[in-house]
Design a protein around this motif. Structure first.
Motif, mmCIF file in Angstrom:
data_model
loop_
_atom_site.group_PDB
_atom_site.id
_atom_site.type_symbol
_atom_site.label_atom_id
_atom_site.label_comp_id
_atom_site.label_asym_id
_atom_site.label_seq_id
_atom_site.Cartn_x
_atom_site.Cartn_y
_atom_site.Cartn_z
ATOM 1 N N THR A 1 0.569 -1.176 -0.109
ATOM 2 C CA THR A 1 -0.053 -0.427 0.020
ATOM 3 C C THR A 1 1.269 1.141 0.439
ATOM 4 O O THR A 1 1.721 1.289 0.785
ATOM 5 C CB THR A 1 -0.777 0.260 1.438
ATOM 6 N N LEU A 2 0.426 2.241 -1.385
ATOM 7 C CA LEU A 2 1.167 3.409 -1.053
ATOM 8 C C LEU A 2 0.272 4.412 0.192
ATOM 9 O O LEU A 2 -0.621 4.734 -0.039
ATOM 10 C CB LEU A 2 1.659 4.188 -2.681
ATOM 11 N N ASN A 3 0.758 4.693 1.341
ATOM 12 C CA ASN A 3 0.603 5.341 2.412
ATOM 13 C C ASN A 3 0.773 6.281 2.437
ATOM 14 O O ASN A 3 0.900 6.724 4.340
ATOM 15 C CB ASN A 3 0.282 3.993 3.207
ATOM 16 N N ARG A 4 0.600 7.576 1.382
ATOM 17 C CA ARG A 4 1.055 8.813 1.614
ATOM 18 C C ARG A 4 -0.352 9.835 1.104
ATOM 19 O O ARG A 4 -0.076 10.811 0.505
ATOM 20 C CB ARG A 4 2.491 9.062 1.218
ATOM 21 N N PRO A 5 -1.519 9.525 1.923
ATOM 22 C CA PRO A 5 -2.425 9.744 0.899
ATOM 23 C C PRO A 5 -3.481 11.573 1.441
ATOM 24 O O PRO A 5 -3.395 11.918 0.694
ATOM 25 C CB PRO A 5 -3.989 8.644 2.247
ATOM 26 N N THR A 6 -2.526 11.760 2.390
ATOM 27 C CA THR A 6 -2.530 13.759 2.247
ATOM 28 C C THR A 6 -1.579 14.331 0.770
ATOM 29 O O THR A 6 -2.101 15.500 0.752
ATOM 30 C CB THR A 6 -2.313 14.237 3.498
ATOM 31 N N LYS A 7 -0.667 13.475 0.420
ATOM 32 C CA LYS A 7 0.205 13.988 -0.216
ATOM 33 C C LYS A 7 -0.056 13.661 -1.816
ATOM 34 O O LYS A 7 0.640 13.057 -2.838
ATOM 35 C CB LYS A 7 1.806 13.746 -0.268
ATOM 36 N N ARG A 8 -1.553 12.515 -1.813
ATOM 37 C CA ARG A 8 -1.907 12.079 -2.660
ATOM 38 C C ARG A 8 -0.957 10.767 -3.210
ATOM 39 O O ARG A 8 -0.853 10.512 -4.666
ATOM 40 C CB ARG A 8 -2.280 12.943 -4.275
ATOM 41 N N ASN A 9 -0.317 10.466 -2.503
ATOM 42 C CA ASN A 9 0.676 9.222 -2.947
ATOM 43 C C ASN A 9 2.129 9.490 -3.876
ATOM 44 O O ASN A 9 2.132 8.353 -4.350
ATOM 45 C CB ASN A 9 -0.163 7.688 -3.191
ATOM 46 N N ALA A 10 2.096 10.922 -3.207
ATOM 47 C CA ALA A 10 3.192 11.639 -4.411
ATOM 48 C C ALA A 10 4.720 10.707 -4.281
ATOM 49 O O ALA A 10 4.901 10.815 -3.026
ATOM 50 C CB ALA A 10 2.892 12.972 -4.300
ATOM 51 N N LEU A 11 5.321 10.539 -4.601
ATOM 52 C CA LEU A 11 6.709 9.642 -4.848
ATOM 53 C C LEU A 11 7.610 10.498 -4.570
ATOM 54 O O LEU A 11 8.069 11.279 -5.172
ATOM 55 C CB LEU A 11 6.784 8.297 -5.807
ATOM 56 N N ASN A 12 8.172 10.770 -3.173
ATOM 57 C CA ASN A 12 9.697 11.139 -2.754
ATOM 58 C C ASN A 12 10.485 9.915 -2.840
ATOM 59 O O ASN A 12 10.404 8.494 -2.913
ATOM 60 C CB ASN A 12 9.080 11.521 -1.322
ATOM 61 N N ASP A 13 11.726 10.483 -2.567
ATOM 62 C CA ASP A 13 12.929 9.879 -2.536
ATOM 63 C C ASP A 13 13.036 8.615 -2.056
ATOM 64 O O ASP A 13 13.219 7.106 -2.007
ATOM 65 C CB ASP A 13 14.793 9.679 -2.856
ATOM 66 N N GLY A 14 12.737 8.451 -0.592
ATOM 67 C CA GLY A 14 12.207 7.915 0.836
ATOM 68 C C GLY A 14 11.058 6.769 -0.207
ATOM 69 O O GLY A 14 11.716 5.855 -0.161
ATOM 70 N N LEU A 15 10.073 6.765 -0.657
ATOM 71 C CA LEU A 15 9.341 5.939 -1.298
ATOM 72 C C LEU A 15 9.801 4.747 -2.447
ATOM 73 O O LEU A 15 9.754 3.979 -1.803
ATOM 74 C CB LEU A 15 8.082 6.818 -1.450
ATOM 75 N N VAL A 16 10.477 6.020 -3.591
ATOM 76 C CA VAL A 16 11.209 4.765 -4.033
ATOM 77 C C VAL A 16 11.714 4.073 -3.538
ATOM 78 O O VAL A 16 11.561 3.334 -4.493
ATOM 79 C CB VAL A 16 11.450 6.299 -5.182
ATOM 80 N N LEU A 17 12.817 4.466 -3.268
ATOM 81 C CA LEU A 17 13.965 3.615 -2.197
ATOM 82 C C LEU A 17 12.845 2.502 -1.674
ATOM 83 O O LEU A 17 13.449 1.329 -1.311
ATOM 84 C CB LEU A 17 14.915 4.122 -1.107
#
Ligand code: 1HE
Length: 260
Positions: free
Chosen positions: A21-37
């Motif tokens: 689950t991409l779980n960053r709903p307040t930022k519409r699950n935008a992919l920052n570097d931490g999430l990509v890694l």
């Protein structure tokens, strides 16, 4: 890379399905570097019990793409490394340990569409919409989109999406090949889990060939492709599991193909 913005839950009696689950709903699950890694790490460290995975987004959208707040001060050299980091992470999805089904709803845009394109099957619900806003933001795709998206819908359609900012709705997205399944709003995850369960019941070597051999054969010349196909089909049919499944059918115990 530890982050609470990406979670994994194991499902099924034998924990054979991973629900990511991409779980960053307040930022519409935008992919920052931490999430990509974190995506890279989760696929690299997939538990051995897992035979298929589903990826979806928490909140109203699958994924708003690259986290634009991290873009500002990057020079050309850093940009190359950043794009290559995305390539490496999404390669772990596409050529990783297990087939991945993407359950899509709401925005599937920019890097979100690049992530979805690295998955093996895409299920879109009626709320899904697809876009490549890079074109209007003065940037270019950098997460493998220019390689993977034309293979799904052709370079002309991708160029149109980027030149004109065209947004494709769920039906259009399914029609052109961005999604293989179109389902009612709110049911993409259920359908994706159903498909993943079915995929997990295949012989592992068949799934391996579909993930590793099929896309490579598709990239080869016909002559090379026929030869690679002969090699991989011989390897897959040699597995005891393949022999057992064929025997089951011949003895009247295996499933028949049924019209759906
Ligand atoms: C973001 C991002 C983001 C939302 N980076 N923060 N992607 C885009 O160009 C798409 C940009 N996003 C949108 O067009 C919209 O946000 C959505 C259609 C996805 C959703 O709309 P909505 O009305 O539900 O949400 P919102 O009010 O626009 O956004 C909510 C918050 O998320 C807000 O932050 P807040 O602090 O003001 O609450 C937004 O700023 C934030 N947010 N999307 C950063 N993308 C490897 S290269 C890939 C290149 C690309 O992917 S470029 C395309 C980037």
């Amino acid at each position: 890379m530890q982050t609470n913005d990406l979670t994994i839950e194991l499902r099924g009696d034998e924990e054979q399905i991973a629900l990511i689950t991409l779980n960053r709903p307040t930022k519409r699950n935008a992919l920052n570097d931490g999430l990509v890694l974190a995506i890279r790490d989760i696929f690299q460290g997939m538990p051995h019990s897992v035979r298929a995975a589903v990826i979806h987004g928490n909140g109203d959208h699958f994924c708003a793409g690259l986290d634009l707040s991290e873009l500002s001060e990057r020079n050309a050299a850093a940009g190359v490394h950043h794009s290559r980091m995305w390539h490496h992470a999404l390669d772990q999805v596409e050529r990783g340990p297990v087939p991945v089904v993407a359950a899509l709803h709401g925005a599937v845009v920019g890097g979100g569409l690049e992530l979805a394109s690295a998955c093996h099957i895409r299920v879109a619900d009626a709320s899904a919409f697809f876009a490549l806003p890079e074109g209007s933001r003065g940037i270019f795709v950098g997460g493998g989109g220019s390689v993977r998206i034309p293979r799904l819908i052709g370079a002309a359609r991708m160029a149109d999406m980027m030149f004109t900012g065209r947004v494709l709705g769920a039906e259009e997205g399914e029609r052109v090949g961005l999604a293989q399944y179109l389902v009612p709003q709110g049911t993409a995850l259920e359908k994706a889990l159903e498909l993943a369960t079915r995929i997990a019941s295949n012989a592992p070597l068949t799934n391996y060939a579909l993930m590793q051999a099929l896309p490579r054969i598709a990239d080869q010349t016909a002559d090379h492709g026929f030869f690679t196909e002969a090699l991989i089909s011989a390897i897959v049919q040699d597995a005891p599991e393949a022999k057992a499944r064929v025997r089951e059918f011949l003895e009247g115990r295996g499933p028949k193909v049924k019209k759906q």
